[in-house]
Design a protein around this motif. Structure first.
Motif, PDB file in Angstrom:
ATOM      1  N   LEU A 193       1.064  -1.323  -0.139  1.00 45.48           N
ATOM      2  CA  LEU A 193      -0.091  -0.118   0.126  1.00 45.48           C
ATOM      3  C   LEU A 193       0.789   0.895   0.021  1.00 45.48           C
ATOM      4  O   LEU A 193       1.952   1.443   1.018  1.00 45.48           O
ATOM      5  CB  LEU A 193      -1.174  -0.334   1.242  1.00 45.48           C
ATOM      6  CG  LEU A 193      -1.735  -1.111   1.539  1.00 45.48           C
ATOM      7  CD1 LEU A 193      -3.126  -0.942   2.461  1.00 45.48           C
ATOM      8  CD2 LEU A 193      -2.364  -1.748   0.398  1.00 45.48           C
ATOM      9  N   LEU A 194       0.849   2.022  -0.780  1.00 39.37           N
ATOM     10  CA  LEU A 194       1.428   3.465  -0.866  1.00 39.37           C
ATOM     11  C   LEU A 194       0.308   4.780  -0.731  1.00 39.37           C
ATOM     12  O   LEU A 194      -0.688   4.528  -1.661  1.00 39.37           O
ATOM     13  CB  LEU A 194       1.873   3.785  -2.326  1.00 39.37           C
ATOM     14  CG  LEU A 194       2.880   4.837  -3.209  1.00 39.37           C
ATOM     15  CD1 LEU A 194       3.507   5.234  -2.079  1.00 39.37           C
ATOM     16  CD2 LEU A 194       2.951   4.777  -4.221  1.00 39.37           C
ATOM     17  N   GLY A 195       0.618   5.821  -0.456  1.00 35.62           N
ATOM     18  CA  GLY A 195      -0.336   7.055   0.159  1.00 35.62           C
ATOM     19  C   GLY A 195       0.294   7.881  -0.177  1.00 35.62           C
ATOM     20  O   GLY A 195       1.452   7.529   1.078  1.00 35.62           O
ATOM     21  N   GLN A 196      -0.051   9.195   0.141  1.00 37.26           N
ATOM     22  CA  GLN A 196       1.144  10.056   0.818  1.00 37.26           C
ATOM     23  C   GLN A 196      -0.534  11.181   1.158  1.00 37.26           C
ATOM     24  O   GLN A 196      -1.299  10.704   1.001  1.00 37.26           O
ATOM     25  CB  GLN A 196       0.913  11.008  -0.795  1.00 37.26           C
ATOM     26  CG  GLN A 196       1.669  12.269  -0.771  1.00 37.26           C
ATOM     27  CD  GLN A 196       0.576  13.423  -0.867  1.00 37.26           C
ATOM     28  OE1 GLN A 196      -0.492  13.240  -1.565  1.00 37.26           O
ATOM     29  NE2 GLN A 196       1.498  15.080  -0.614  1.00 37.26           N
ATOM     30  N   SER A 197       0.055  12.069   1.986  1.00 38.03           N
ATOM     31  CA  SER A 197      -1.153  13.113   3.203  1.00 38.03           C
ATOM     32  C   SER A 197      -1.977  12.096   3.605  1.00 38.03           C
ATOM     33  O   SER A 197      -1.383  11.345   4.690  1.00 38.03           O
ATOM     34  CB  SER A 197      -1.278  14.190   2.163  1.00 38.03           C
ATOM     35  OG  SER A 197      -2.469  15.248   3.023  1.00 38.03           O
ATOM     36  N   SER A 198      -3.039  12.388   3.682  1.00 37.71           N
ATOM     37  CA  SER A 198      -4.301  12.124   4.487  1.00 37.71           C
ATOM     38  C   SER A 198      -4.091  10.247   3.284  1.00 37.71           C
ATOM     39  O   SER A 198      -4.812   9.129   4.311  1.00 37.71           O
ATOM     40  CB  SER A 198      -5.466  12.897   3.917  1.00 37.71           C
ATOM     41  OG  SER A 198      -5.787  12.717   2.173  1.00 37.71           O
ATOM     42  N   GLY A 199      -3.984  10.077   2.659  1.00 34.53           N
ATOM     43  CA  GLY A 199      -3.859   8.494   1.651  1.00 34.53           C
ATOM     44  C   GLY A 199      -2.538   7.883   2.800  1.00 34.53           C
ATOM     45  O   GLY A 199      -3.181   6.484   3.039  1.00 34.53           O
ATOM     46  N   GLY A 200      -1.518   8.502   3.735  1.00 35.69           N
ATOM     47  CA  GLY A 200      -0.580   7.850   3.969  1.00 35.69           C
ATOM     48  C   GLY A 200      -1.193   7.209   5.660  1.00 35.69           C
ATOM     49  O   GLY A 200      -1.087   6.704   6.246  1.00 35.69           O
ATOM     50  N   ASP A 201      -1.953   8.588   5.753  1.00 35.27           N
ATOM     51  CA  ASP A 201      -2.783   8.480   7.487  1.00 35.27           C
ATOM     52  C   ASP A 201      -3.844   7.429   7.134  1.00 35.27           C
ATOM     53  O   ASP A 201      -4.004   6.671   8.051  1.00 35.27           O
ATOM     54  CB  ASP A 201      -3.460   9.661   7.229  1.00 35.27           C
ATOM     55  CG  ASP A 201      -4.608   9.135   8.570  1.00 35.27           C
ATOM     56  OD1 ASP A 201      -4.254   9.763   9.636  1.00 35.27           O
ATOM     57  OD2 ASP A 201      -5.469   8.945   8.782  1.00 35.27           O
ATOM     58  N   ALA A 202      -4.294   7.046   5.890  1.00 33.97           N
ATOM     59  CA  ALA A 202      -5.330   6.364   5.732  1.00 33.97           C
ATOM     60  C   ALA A 202      -4.968   5.260   6.219  1.00 33.97           C
ATOM     61  O   ALA A 202      -5.273   3.941   6.387  1.00 33.97           O
ATOM     62  CB  ALA A 202      -6.336   6.269   4.340  1.00 33.97           C
TER      63      ALA A 202
END
Length: 444
Positions: A189-198
């Motif tokens: 899973l790769l997420g940036q900003s709120s995607g990283g928070d999720a």
């Protein structure tokens, strides 16, 4: 953006359906596949397998949201003709290389946008360059945002519906990704900003066991996650009058009049929507640290930030630059960027990594710097996106890249994409890997 010539189509035979994809420029794209559907403020329901063919739509579905002038200024103008508003925004897109290789590592992209704006399938996060260079499969996920996905707390309006959407997408990926040449046992899973928070919160969610093996968390605002219960309850109560509104544009316009006050709730009010503790699939807030620690051996972790995150908001403000753009005022501005970046992003990432490592987890901590004197705002929030995704045409009007030659982004981006892909393949980053000059990282 230049029009790309469609070379042809490709058919994927999957347990879900026969999916028609676009074959172009060395990659195959299966776009906007609906993985679930939902009624307003209800749980996502997975789409049943079908014998029918699924054909990519002309327009990309997007959750109702306001256009952000800041995003248009720094990332680029949004071509509204590309998108179609859909309140039930459970869609995903798959990109794989055109070659015949199978069992490829899978990276699942969870976009950012303060849990309020954004979409999984936009030109600035088109992973074609990365897919071709590194022989990986990238899946981008769209999910409910804002009022529809990240504000709740009652039986009528459950919390964390956006998280449940992502979990449903991961279930779909686990079942179907091998038909696209991906390895269902090697999902990052790769997420940036709120995607990283999720993603950080998916690591401690119920119902995710076996759905992913690694996480890459970029610029997650974990410093804003604490003690949000009163703020969320107030916001929920003040927007209750909108729950039966049929005009989604009016909903998005009206809720902004009731956003919690920064004066009352501090910095966390700058991100009024978010994951909510004490509601499924999450535990209570006081249990979170123990959950991350108990899961430390479950997931490989690469976590970090850009060195000047909050310059994205502070140094681009015309009002602030009037007073703090020169001389001593500029020193105050630089110090403010440093302090707020560390409070919201830096220190929380270090604490997370440190606790995870102490519990026996495999974790790397990174930081991206700006090495160009001409780059006035430095390594600001979102500077990692053009590095990771490339796509010069999509980024050519981005204010974020002002005075940064694309060659500089491209040269560092190729190396960054290689390092991130190595982690996605193996969970490790070896000393032999060629690192971009802008990247500092360490094994914790």
């Amino acid at each position: 953006m230049k029009e790309q010539q469609h070379i042809g189509t490709h058919t994927f035979q999957t347990p879900f359906a026969k999916i028609i994809a676009i074959k172009e420029n060395g990659v195959i794209k299966a776009k906007s596949i609906r993985y679930a559907h939902s009624k307003r403020f209800q749980m996502p329901v997975p789409i049943e397998p079908s014998a029918s063919e699924i054909i990519f739509p002309d327009k990309t579905p997007v959750c109702p949201q306001s256009i952000s002038p800041l995003i248009e200024k720094l990332i680029g103008p949004i071509d509204l003709d590309r998108f179609e508003v859909d309140e039930s925004t459970q869609y995903l897109s798959v990109i794989r290389p055109e070659n015949e290789h199978n069992r490829l590592p899978v990276v699942v992209w969870i976009h950012g946008g303060s849990h309020e704006i954004g979409c999984g399938d936009v030109p600035t996060s088109d992973a074609s360059d990365w897919v071709k260079e590194q022989d990986i499969v990238v899946v981008s996920v769209s999910y409910r945002l804002g009022l529809f996905g990240f504000l709740g707390g009652t039986e009528e309006r459950p919390a964390n519906l956006g998280l449940f959407d992502i979990i449903e997408a991961l279930q779909w990926i686990k079942t179907n990704i091998e038909s696209f040449g991906g390895d269902s046992g090697n999902i990052t899973l790769l997420g940036q900003s709120s995607g990283g928070d999720a993603i950080a919160h998916l690591m401690i969610s119920e119902g995710v066991k076996g759905l992913f093996q690694r996480v890459i968390i970029q610029s997650a605002p974990l410093g804003l996650r604490h003690s949000r219960q009163k703020m969320s309850a107030e916001f929920l109560q003040k927007t209750d009058f909108l729950k039966h509104e049929t005009d989604v544009v009016k909903m998005v316009t009206e809720y902004k009049k009731h956003v919690p006050s920064v004066i009352k709730y501090g910095l966390k009010a700058v991100m009024p929507f978010g994951t909510q503790y004490g509601f499924p699939p999450l535990c209570n807030e006081h249990e979170t640290e123990d959950r991350w620690i108990s899961n430390a051996r479950e997931y490989d972790v690469l976590i970090g930030l850009n060195n000047d995150e909050t310059a994205f908001y502070l140094k681009t403000s015309e009002a602030l630059n009037t007073y703090f753009g020169k001389g001593f005022g500029q020193k105050i501005m630089n110090k403010t960027v440093q302090l707020t970046t560390e409070k919201i992003y830096g220190k929380p990432a270090e604490v997370f990594a440190g606790n995870y490592a102490k519990a026996g987890g495999n974790v790397y901590l990174f930081r991206i710097y700006s090495k160009l004197a001409e780059n006035e705002i430095g390594a600001a929030h979102s500077i990692d996106l053009p590095l990771l995704f490339g796509n010069e045409d999509a980024w050519k009007s981005a204010g974020l890249l002002k005075n940064i030659p694309w060659e500089y982004i491209h040269e560092n981006g190729i190396k960054l994409r290689a390092v991130w892909a190595e982690f996605a393949r193996t969970g490790k980053i070896t000393d032999q890997s060629e690192k971009p000059e802008i990247l500092e990282f360490r094994k914790i």
